[in-house]
Scaffold this motif. Sequence first.
Motif, short mmCIF file in Angstrom:
data_model
loop_
_atom_site.label_atom_id
_atom_site.label_comp_id
_atom_site.label_asym_id
_atom_site.label_seq_id
_atom_site.Cartn_x
_atom_site.Cartn_y
_atom_site.Cartn_z
N UNK A 83 2.36 1.58 -3.67
CA UNK A 83 1.53 2.00 -4.80
C UNK A 83 0.58 3.14 -4.44
N UNK A 84 0.30 3.32 -3.14
CA UNK A 84 -0.70 4.32 -2.81
C UNK A 84 -0.11 5.52 -2.07
N UNK B 11 3.18 6.32 -3.97
CA UNK B 11 3.19 5.82 -5.34
C UNK B 11 4.08 6.64 -6.27
N UNK C 18 0.84 -1.20 0.00
CA UNK C 18 0.00 0.00 0.00
C UNK C 18 0.88 1.26 0.00
#
Lengths: 143, 806
Positions: B764-765, B768, B761
């Motif tokens: 990529x989040x 990111x 997480x």
Amino acid sequence: MNQEKTNDMILQTVTKLVSFIILLFSFYLFLSGHNAPGGGFVGGLITSSSIVLLLLAYDLKTVKAILPVNFIYVAGMGLLIAILTGAGAFVFGAPFLSHTFGYFHLPFLGKTELATATLFDLGVYLVVVGVTMTIIQTIGEEE
Amino acid sequence: MQLLHFAILSPFLFAFFIPFFAKYAKKIHTGWFVLVLPILLFIYFIRMLSITMAGETVRSVLEWIPSLGINFTVYIDGLGLLFALLITGIGALVVLYSIFYLSKEKEQLGPFYVYLLMFMGAMLGVVLVDNVMVLYMFWELTSLSSFLLIGYWYKREKSRYGATKSLLITVFGGLCMLGGFILLYIITDSFSIREMINQVHLIASHDFFIPAMILILLGAFTKSAQFPFYIWLPDAMEAPTPVSAYLHSATMVKAGIYVIARFSPVFAFSSEWFWIVSLTGIITMVWGSFHAVKQTDLKAILAFSTVSQLGMVVSMLGAGAAALHYDNTEYYTVATMAAIFHLINHATFKGSLFMAAGIIDHETGTRDIRRLGGLMAIMPITFTISLIGTFSMAGLPPFNGFLSKEMFFTSMLRVTHVDLFNVQTWGVLFPVLAWIGSVFTFIYSMKLLFQTFRGTYQPDKLEKKAHEAPIGMLISPVILVAFAVSLFFFPNILSYSVIEPAVSSIYPTLLDSHEKFHVHISQWHGFTAEVFMTLGIIVIGTAGYLTLSKWKGIYQLFSEKLTLNRLYDKLTIGMEKGSYQVTKRYMTGFLRDYLLYVFAAFIILMGSALVFKGGFSFSTEGTAKIGVYEIILSVVMISATAATVFAKSRLTAIISLGVVGYTLALFFVIFRAPDLALTQLVIETISVALFLLCFYHLPKLRWKKKTRTFRLNNFIISLGVGIIVTLLGIASSSQRTKDSIASFFTKHSHDLGGGDNVVNVILVDFRGFDTMFEITVLTIAALGIYGMIKTKVNEEGKSVEPREDK
């Protein structure tokens, strides 16, 4: 060097079986990455390792015939997907690379979580596959 | 922008049009167009005399960089106007002379007049601005344009040498002066000279006083060719003669004198100023006149003579500073008046002498006095000009040089009464040195005149048949010598109009509001010490000149090796060689050496930070317990590392490196980082495979199984880096001041990121953005490898098309 081609039957037969298992495993790693160890990076590396296994068992030409893909484009496509995913946030007036997720009821799968982060991870996945394969193919073709 | 600003900038503006005149009006000599400008400027400035004679000044501001206090402020007082008149007046005469001196067919006139106008404008700027930054700008413009003018015949090696030398020396001085100006700005918070003069008391008590004074004096001395910086002037004689006459006798070399005079109100009340300025001046005078006697080139004699005469002016300016220390103002300001008066006189006779030398060179083809002689009957007008010029230079009546020399002696004799630093004992040196210098001046003046014009005419040694110069070439020197004569008979036309305002602007604080300096120059004082000194000069000088061949030998005592030129050459070549050697020493071309520097710098910087800043600390608080797995893995890793370092073959090293990598993956496992462990395993496999590939392709010929040689340097450096990094690691984990932000991620990865794998997480989040560029890095690496392997450059350096895939 021995110019005669040796018989690699055992290797090739095993490869036929194993490469699909590896491929499946890599997809599993990729898809489960959000909640369990794995993700685009490892998934991509393991996908390419299954292709490398094919390369080892067969030769470059055969693999190119099976997978008629230019891996540089794959890497480029991955980058594009990653960036577009990030830019997509602009459509909803959110900052670059804002992700969202939701839970949906899909046929066959039931309650499923769909997240835009997976799209980004797909980009990572494609880049890693493209990059690894480009490097290995390029070096392999040399000489 | 007022007319005054325009007047200063007009030479620059006019210079823009010169190339057009030079190109499209070829039938007329470009100089005729140029001549208009200095004449107009001269008339413009002469009309301002009435202002300065009334004791008033003109100040006009044109804002340039107001936020920094840098404004194009024009300030006209007696001193500035005197120089402006010299610049424009002599400028006009030199332009007139150059019209006949430079041929319009053979020479490139466009560049010549562009440089000359640039110089004229820059000089006007130097003497008329009030802002030191703008003064510095014009100052460097004079250096630059003088460089261009000296190197005018750029195909001659000596011209280039002389130009480079003068640029190096004058720019060195210019930069020093800039430093001085900045120090003054720091003290007074103003760039204006007027403001600085108003804050003299502040400056005097400041620590930067002496550095600022020395730096500004360095600038002035280098420009004015004072000892030991005079060496560029004799080499600048490679310039065309009009340039030598203008720059190196009348204007540029006096820019330094202008600065000394201009900053006298700021610095002159200190005894250091008095000593530095007057001693440098008097030493330069004696040194220059002494060396002028041995020269054989007309212009070289004149160059050394310029050096000597400038030294004389500088020493007088220094001596005049005594007036600030004693109440007896009139008694000491004679020196300053004499300096101003001699400045004008020198411009007249030296300008005419240079022009005469140019005529001789032009009409006979040589400047070497050993080949010249007997020209008196052939060139009677030139002879007359030279006679007046040299006699005035030697200080003989009835020419203006006599008057200023008498005043020079007066001021030097009066210096002996000054008791700064106990002058009674050493002060007597001043008149003695002045007298010796004047004797040599007399000798070289006579040598210049008589060896050129008397003796036998040697037509076979000359390149051309000698004849009198065209009338146009003679106008300028005739005007100048006419001044030289008339200034002797009527010196007081100058004293009221020019000298008095100039002196009062050098020492503005000496006067009460409506008082004026009274200057009266008289030809005859009665039988004073000065007259006897002059008589002594004539007697001893004549004897010295007649016996010159007998005592010329003493110049052999000063071997070439000890001259300042030699020092300069050694210095420039030595610095070049030295820097080359230094660079060669550390830029070895070996990567290992550069790595050594980088790591050594790392050790020194980090180590000293740890030691001197007290950065090191050690605490075991909050550390986890060490389990048995960690110990086992550490042992494995350490042995694999040792095996890598001490491996005899490369293959062993690669394999042990792989062991290190896999052990690291295991560490990730026991430290509960499954994602890292996965990635580390795969990546380690790939990189070991790539290492093996490289190993396999090592060139066979040079490939030998060679063990590493032990180098102490490398051992120490690697040990040092290891220790420093370890200490840094310990220190930074021992002094954590804030909690980590990890708790946020673990808490919110599910509700904000929609996932339970916190690592993924974050990748990529939450973070990111980093990942996006990491995949970009990967793509670039792949493209790079593809490019390196597929595109090859053949031996001609042309790239070969990538091979088509089969």
